[in-house]
Design a protein around this motif. Structure first.
Motif, PDB file in Angstrom:
ATOM      1  N   SER A  23     -52.940  85.294 -35.783  1.00 25.11           N
ATOM      2  CA  SER A  23     -52.464  83.995 -35.424  1.00 25.11           C
ATOM      3  C   SER A  23     -52.778  82.948 -36.511  1.00 25.11           C
ATOM      4  O   SER A  23     -52.555  81.689 -35.966  1.00 25.11           O
ATOM      5  N   TRP A  24     -53.480  83.263 -37.357  1.00 25.71           N
ATOM      6  CA  TRP A  24     -53.749  82.313 -38.645  1.00 25.71           C
ATOM      7  C   TRP A  24     -52.468  81.737 -39.318  1.00 25.71           C
ATOM      8  O   TRP A  24     -51.698  82.519 -39.653  1.00 25.71           O
ATOM      9  N   ASN A  25     -52.357  80.543 -39.368  1.00 22.70           N
ATOM     10  CA  ASN A  25     -51.260  79.934 -39.929  1.00 22.70           C
ATOM     11  C   ASN A  25     -51.586  78.804 -40.886  1.00 22.70           C
ATOM     12  O   ASN A  25     -52.210  77.831 -40.244  1.00 22.70           O
ATOM     13  N   LYS A  26     -51.371  78.812 -42.108  1.00 25.95           N
ATOM     14  CA  LYS A  26     -52.027  77.885 -43.201  1.00 25.95           C
ATOM     15  C   LYS A  26     -51.152  76.571 -42.825  1.00 25.95           C
ATOM     16  O   LYS A  26     -51.693  75.418 -43.221  1.00 25.95           O
ATOM     17  N   ALA A  27     -50.326  76.247 -41.840  1.00 26.63           N
ATOM     18  CA  ALA A  27     -49.607  75.243 -41.626  1.00 26.63           C
ATOM     19  C   ALA A  27     -50.339  74.359 -40.804  1.00 26.63           C
ATOM     20  O   ALA A  27     -49.869  73.082 -40.382  1.00 26.63           O
ATOM     21  N   VAL A  28     -51.284  74.872 -40.033  1.00 30.21           N
ATOM     22  CA  VAL A  28     -51.971  74.193 -39.075  1.00 30.21           C
ATOM     23  C   VAL A  28     -53.494  73.990 -39.335  1.00 30.21           C
ATOM     24  O   VAL A  28     -53.847  74.904 -40.319  1.00 30.21           O
ATOM     25  N   ASP A  29     -54.264  73.272 -38.849  1.00 31.81           N
ATOM     26  CA  ASP A  29     -55.549  73.079 -39.124  1.00 31.81           C
ATOM     27  C   ASP A  29     -56.375  74.515 -38.729  1.00 31.81           C
ATOM     28  O   ASP A  29     -56.118  74.944 -37.512  1.00 31.81           O
ATOM     29  N   CYS A  30     -57.281  74.954 -39.661  1.00 34.86           N
ATOM     30  CA  CYS A  30     -57.714  76.290 -39.439  1.00 34.86           C
ATOM     31  C   CYS A  30     -58.770  76.145 -38.307  1.00 34.86           C
ATOM     32  O   CYS A  30     -59.092  77.238 -37.885  1.00 34.86           O
ATOM     33  N   CYS A  31     -59.268  74.975 -37.921  1.00 37.24           N
ATOM     34  CA  CYS A  31     -60.178  74.810 -36.800  1.00 37.24           C
ATOM     35  C   CYS A  31     -59.598  75.552 -35.344  1.00 37.24           C
ATOM     36  O   CYS A  31     -60.142  75.691 -34.498  1.00 37.24           O
ATOM     37  N   SER A  32     -58.054  75.483 -35.198  1.00 39.00           N
ATOM     38  CA  SER A  32     -57.440  75.985 -34.172  1.00 39.00           C
ATOM     39  C   SER A  32     -57.341  77.558 -34.300  1.00 39.00           C
ATOM     40  O   SER A  32     -56.598  77.847 -33.187  1.00 39.00           O
ATOM     41  N   TRP A  33     -57.588  77.947 -35.372  1.00 34.61           N
ATOM     42  CA  TRP A  33     -57.385  79.525 -35.506  1.00 34.61           C
ATOM     43  C   TRP A  33     -58.242  80.445 -34.526  1.00 34.61           C
ATOM     44  O   TRP A  33     -59.519  80.003 -34.163  1.00 34.61           O
ATOM     45  N   ASP A  34     -57.856  81.546 -34.041  1.00 33.41           N
ATOM     46  CA  ASP A  34     -58.554  82.441 -33.218  1.00 33.41           C
ATOM     47  C   ASP A  34     -59.827  82.705 -34.090  1.00 33.41           C
ATOM     48  O   ASP A  34     -59.724  83.393 -35.098  1.00 33.41           O
ATOM     49  N   GLY A  35     -61.036  82.875 -33.420  1.00 32.96           N
ATOM     50  CA  GLY A  35     -62.092  83.219 -33.961  1.00 32.96           C
ATOM     51  C   GLY A  35     -62.855  82.250 -34.996  1.00 32.96           C
ATOM     52  O   GLY A  35     -64.033  82.567 -35.422  1.00 32.96           O
ATOM     53  N   VAL A  36     -62.490  81.044 -35.050  1.00 31.08           N
ATOM     54  CA  VAL A  36     -62.932  79.914 -36.073  1.00 31.08           C
ATOM     55  C   VAL A  36     -63.284  78.654 -35.073  1.00 31.08           C
ATOM     56  O   VAL A  36     -62.524  78.238 -34.359  1.00 31.08           O
ATOM     57  N   THR A  37     -64.639  78.300 -35.399  1.00 28.58           N
ATOM     58  CA  THR A  37     -65.022  77.212 -34.589  1.00 28.58           C
ATOM     59  C   THR A  37     -65.817  76.166 -35.555  1.00 28.58           C
ATOM     60  O   THR A  37     -66.296  76.584 -36.574  1.00 28.58           O
ATOM     61  N   CYS A  38     -65.400  74.905 -35.490  1.00 27.04           N
ATOM     62  CA  CYS A  38     -65.568  73.906 -36.275  1.00 27.04           C
ATOM     63  C   CYS A  38     -66.762  72.771 -35.819  1.00 27.04           C
ATOM     64  O   CYS A  38     -66.679  72.934 -34.568  1.00 27.04           O
ATOM     65  N   ALA A  39     -67.428  72.283 -36.642  1.00 26.00           N
ATOM     66  CA  ALA A  39     -68.392  71.017 -36.051  1.00 26.00           C
ATOM     67  C   ALA A  39     -67.418  69.887 -35.574  1.00 26.00           C
ATOM     68  O   ALA A  39     -66.369  69.711 -36.340  1.00 26.00           O
ATOM     69  N   ASN A  40     -67.821  69.271 -34.594  1.00 27.27           N
ATOM     70  CA  ASN A  40     -66.963  68.174 -33.933  1.00 27.27           C
ATOM     71  C   ASN A  40     -67.087  66.873 -35.050  1.00 27.27           C
ATOM     72  O   ASN A  40     -65.860  66.261 -35.030  1.00 27.27           O
ATOM     73  N   VAL A  41     -67.868  66.666 -35.469  1.00 28.28           N
ATOM     74  CA  VAL A  41     -67.905  65.400 -36.395  1.00 28.28           C
ATOM     75  C   VAL A  41     -67.448  65.760 -37.788  1.00 28.28           C
ATOM     76  O   VAL A  41     -66.620  65.022 -38.285  1.00 28.28           O
ATOM     77  N   THR A  42     -67.865  66.683 -38.597  1.00 21.00           N
ATOM     78  CA  THR A  42     -67.548  67.047 -39.953  1.00 21.00           C
ATOM     79  C   THR A  42     -66.298  67.857 -40.150  1.00 21.00           C
ATOM     80  O   THR A  42     -65.791  67.575 -41.054  1.00 21.00           O
ATOM     81  N   GLY A  43     -65.909  68.649 -39.204  1.00 23.24           N
ATOM     82  CA  GLY A  43     -64.950  69.536 -39.111  1.00 23.24           C
ATOM     83  C   GLY A  43     -65.170  70.548 -40.171  1.00 23.24           C
ATOM     84  O   GLY A  43     -64.391  71.445 -40.429  1.00 23.24           O
ATOM     85  N   ASN A  44     -66.537  70.921 -40.335  1.00 25.21           N
ATOM     86  CA  ASN A  44     -66.801  72.229 -41.298  1.00 25.21           C
ATOM     87  C   ASN A  44     -66.783  73.222 -40.512  1.00 25.21           C
ATOM     88  O   ASN A  44     -67.214  73.352 -39.123  1.00 25.21           O
ATOM     89  N   VAL A  45     -66.187  74.477 -40.827  1.00 22.75           N
ATOM     90  CA  VAL A  45     -66.511  75.827 -40.256  1.00 22.75           C
ATOM     91  C   VAL A  45     -67.876  76.096 -40.117  1.00 22.75           C
ATOM     92  O   VAL A  45     -68.595  76.155 -40.985  1.00 22.75           O
ATOM     93  N   ILE A  46     -68.298  76.462 -38.728  1.00 26.27           N
ATOM     94  CA  ILE A  46     -69.591  76.610 -38.482  1.00 26.27           C
ATOM     95  C   ILE A  46     -69.773  78.142 -37.684  1.00 26.27           C
ATOM     96  O   ILE A  46     -70.821  78.690 -37.843  1.00 26.27           O
ATOM     97  N   ASN A  47     -68.538  78.578 -37.498  1.00 26.30           N
ATOM     98  CA  ASN A  47     -68.718  79.771 -36.605  1.00 26.30           C
ATOM     99  C   ASN A  47     -67.401  80.623 -36.812  1.00 26.30           C
ATOM    100  O   ASN A  47     -66.275  80.087 -36.760  1.00 26.30           O
ATOM    101  N   LEU A  48     -67.610  81.959 -37.658  1.00 26.09           N
ATOM    102  CA  LEU A  48     -66.315  82.683 -37.914  1.00 26.09           C
ATOM    103  C   LEU A  48     -66.844  84.064 -37.101  1.00 26.09           C
ATOM    104  O   LEU A  48     -67.682  84.703 -37.297  1.00 26.09           O
ATOM    105  N   ASN A  49     -65.823  84.320 -36.065  1.00 23.51           N
ATOM    106  CA  ASN A  49     -65.887  85.364 -35.075  1.00 23.51           C
ATOM    107  C   ASN A  49     -64.599  86.372 -35.520  1.00 23.51           C
ATOM    108  O   ASN A  49     -63.634  86.164 -35.035  1.00 23.51           O
ATOM    109  N   LEU A  50     -64.820  87.613 -36.307  1.00 22.15           N
ATOM    110  CA  LEU A  50     -63.915  88.463 -36.738  1.00 22.15           C
ATOM    111  C   LEU A  50     -64.176  89.532 -36.214  1.00 22.15           C
ATOM    112  O   LEU A  50     -63.765  90.887 -36.388  1.00 22.15           O
TER     113      LEU A  50
END
Length: 675
Positions: A23-50
């Motif tokens: 489901s990962w698509n470079k055309a969209v924000d990676c924070c919406s990818w399945d298994g990826v969680t980002c911080a609300n304020v900074t947008g940094n990836v904080i959780n990668l669940n594979l």
């Protein structure tokens, strides 16, 4: 890379697995990818669940550069290989278990100062554990089990509350410094090469709930660990210091000595497993709240006291392979509705089996084999509606065939071998009995008359071939693995696990007479058939050639006549054939599988000739031609059978072969662990 088989581990344990990265698509924000969680304020990836994502291959070592703010990294249940990747210094949670990572643990892992949870289990990691792991002051959970680590036992940091290093190659003694882990509540060091005495200070670790030291080389008097040397203070000390202990597993070591009978009576132990040691003396009674109690394979002596019936929470009792004597207490067969397994195998117990089985019983496994029980079978056994595996073999029971047991809906195994059962063996025509039976062993008794056609027609589990086709499973109850001694391929084998696809009939060493019924040819799932050492006559039925799953066939020491059917050569899995000591005649067919057997399979038949026997056939002798198969009607019983094509793959054959060879010790995880 996506690999549909990379997460089979997850599927086996019924955990959801799917290719998240699809489901990962470079055309969209990676924070919406399945298994990826980002911080609300900074947008940094904080959780990668594979976890369980069907992934395989080698991971880059620069994760810390790509995801510098990562807090949680979950790689569980894939097929990643190569060196272990090290996340950036920020994570508090790192799970790389159930993959194929190799090599040593990099020293750089010790830079993860915020790490609280580290699981590297079920990989191919090797070498020594970096000593600097002991300086990771925030680490609470450390799981290193099921790898190839070696060297001295590693001491985790004092903050550790959960530590598992089972199934590795650690050596040496447990250092005294282990007792500095005051927060430790779970310690599992099972299945290593640890040795020496266990530190007595373990008894002062008051938060310890799980102590699992099984399958090592520990030695010394067990009372030194569980009790103070001063016996009069022993029980008080144990109750005072080990009040939180729930699981005590010291099985498969070299512990010696005798325990006080009341040592466990007033504690909170749910699980007591002291099996396979050298403990002697009377039975140390379980706690009233214990549900799993195993002291098998020791030198426990004396009677089974009725006081054991006060432990009404017991689900598993295993006192097998000891030196217990005298009669069974009457209460043992009806003291608890929770009891699932009662294993008293291989003792010196005697007298009659109590007639007090209750209709409220949940008993699934009853193993009283290899004792000196006599008298008749208790008819109250028919009240045990959940009974699956009764093993009453190798006793002195004198009775007729217990056809009434066929009413039990869950019955999968009936082992009555080596007793004094007698007379005719059959059930009424049309009776719906024994339909789920997988293993029938009535060998070495005094049964007589014709082979039991009506009984054989009822063995639906051996006829339709459904059992075990989808998954290879073992006959277990509450994660307790049933064991049994069977004659397989001419050898008496102790199976410590019983596959559900193992289907056998053994009627050998009796006084059966007459022809071999053609109905045997309809037991399409049958893997083993032994009719040897009887008084059977007539020819070998051609229908035996329909048993395409058959792995061993023993018809030796009878009075069978005629030729050897060529159709037996079509049994491609047949690895053991014994037709010796009969009155068979003619040329030995050399078709397909029949050409693989030695002269031992055919000796003792004066009328047989040709390879592999030294006796040559006359020049005008021709190999036997298939004779027309006689029609099987059994007075309208053809409707009992539906011909179905059965497939049990080569994997099944391999696992059965492993089961046959797997005689001495069970090497899986503790039987109670999956509760």
């Amino acid at each position: 890379m996506i690999d549909t088989k990379a997460s089979d581990f997850c599927d086996f344990y019924q955990m959801s697995s799917y290719p998240k990265t699809n489901s990962w698509n470079k055309a969209v924000d990676c924070c919406s990818w399945d298994g990826v969680t980002c911080a609300n304020v900074t947008g940094n990836v904080i959780n990668l669940n594979l976890s369980c994502s069907w992934l395989r291959g080698t991971l880059r070592s620069n994760i810390s550069l790509i995801l510098p703010k990562l807090e949680v990294l979950q790689l569980f249940g894939n097929n990643f290989q190569g060196p272990l990747p090290i996340p950036p210094p920020s994570p508090s949670y790192f799970n790389a278990s159930s993959n194929g990572f190799t090599g040593e643990i990099p020293l750089s892992i010790c830079q993860l100062k915020s790490l609280r949870y580290l699981d590297l289990s079920a990989n191919n990691l090797s070498g020594n554990i970096p000593p600097c792991l002991g300086s990771m002051t925030n680490l609470s959970y450390l799981i290193l089990s099921r790898n190839n680590f070696q060297g001295p036992f590693p001491i985790p940091p004092p903050s550790t509350s959960y530590f598992s290093a089972s199934s590795n190659g650690f050596t040496g003694e447990i250092p005294l410094s282990i007792c500095q882990l005051k927060s430790l509540h779970h310690l599992d060091l099972s299945a290593n090469n640890l040795s020496g005495n266990i530190p007595l200070c373990l008894g002062s670790m008051t938060n310890l709930s799980y102590l699992i030291l099984s399958r090592n080389n520990f030695q010394g008097p067990l009372i030194s660990l569980i009790c103070l040397p001063i016996i009069s203070l022993a029980i008080q000390w144990f109750h005072r210091n080990m009040t939180n202990l729930l699981v005590l597993n010291l099985s498969s070591n070299y512990f010696t000595g005798q325990l006080p009978t009341k040592v466990f009576l007033n504690n909170s132990l749910d699980v007591i497993d002291l099996s396979n040691n050298m403990i002697r003396g009377p039975i140390p009674l379980p706690s009233p709240i214990t549900f799993y109690y195993d002291i098998a394979r020791n030198d426990i002596t004396g009677k089974i006291t009725p006081l054991i019936c006060n432990a009404t929470k017991l689900e598993v009792i295993d006192l097998s392979n000891n030196s217990l004597t005298s009669r069974l207490p009457r209460c043992l067969t009806n003291f608890s509705t929770k009891l699932l397994v009662l294993n008293l195998r291989k003792n010196h117990l005697e007298g009659t089996i109590p007639q007090s089985f209750s209709s409220r019983s949940n008993l699934a496994t009853l193993n009283l084999s290899r004792n000196w029980f006599e008298g008749t079978l208790p008819r109250s056994l028919v009240e045990c509606k959940h009974l699956e595996v009764p093993d009453l073999s190798n006793n002195q029971i004198e009775d007729t065939f217990p056809s009434w047991l066929g009413k039990l809906p869950e019955l999968k195994v009936l082992n009555l071998r080596s007793n004094n059962f007698k007379d005719l063996l059959n059930i009424p025509r049309g009776a719906h009995l024994f339909s789920n039976l997988h293993i029938l062993d009535l060998s070495n008794n005094n049964f007589r008359g014709p082979l039991p056609t009506n009984l054989l027609m009822n063995l639906k589990a051996m006829t339709d071939g459904k059992t075990g086709q989808e998954k290879l499973l073992y006959m277990t109850r509450q994660s307790y693995e049933n064991s049994m001694t069977l004659t397989m391929k001419g050898l008496e084998i102790e199976l410590v696990k019983i596959l559900t696809i193992l289907t056998t009939v053994d009627l050998s060493h009796n006084s059966f007479q007459g022809d071999i019924p053609e109905v045997f040819g309809h037991l399409h799932s049958l893997i083993g058939l032994n009719l040897s050492h009887n008084y059977l006559t007539g020819s070998i039925p051609l229908t035996l050639g329909n048993l395409t799953n058959l792995e061993w066939l023993d018809l030796s020491s009878n009075k069978l006549s005629g030729g050897i059917p060529r159709k037996l050569g079509d049994l491609s899995f047949l690895g053991s054939l014994n037709l010796s000591k009969n009155q068979l005649t003619g040329h030995i067919p050399q078709d397909k599988q029949l050409s693989t057997f030695s002269s031992d399979s055919f000796s003792g038949n004066p009328g047989l000739c040709g390879t592999p026997l030294p006796k040559a056939c006359p020049s005008n002798a021709q190999p036997p031609q298939p004779s027309p198969s006689s029609t099987f009607d059994c007075e309208g019983h053809e409707s009992w059978f539906k011909q179905k094509k059965v497939w049990i793959g080569y994997a099944s054959r391999i696992v059965i072969g492993i089961s046959i060879a797997y005689i001495a010790f069970e090497i899986g995880r503790p039987k109670w662990l999956a509760r």
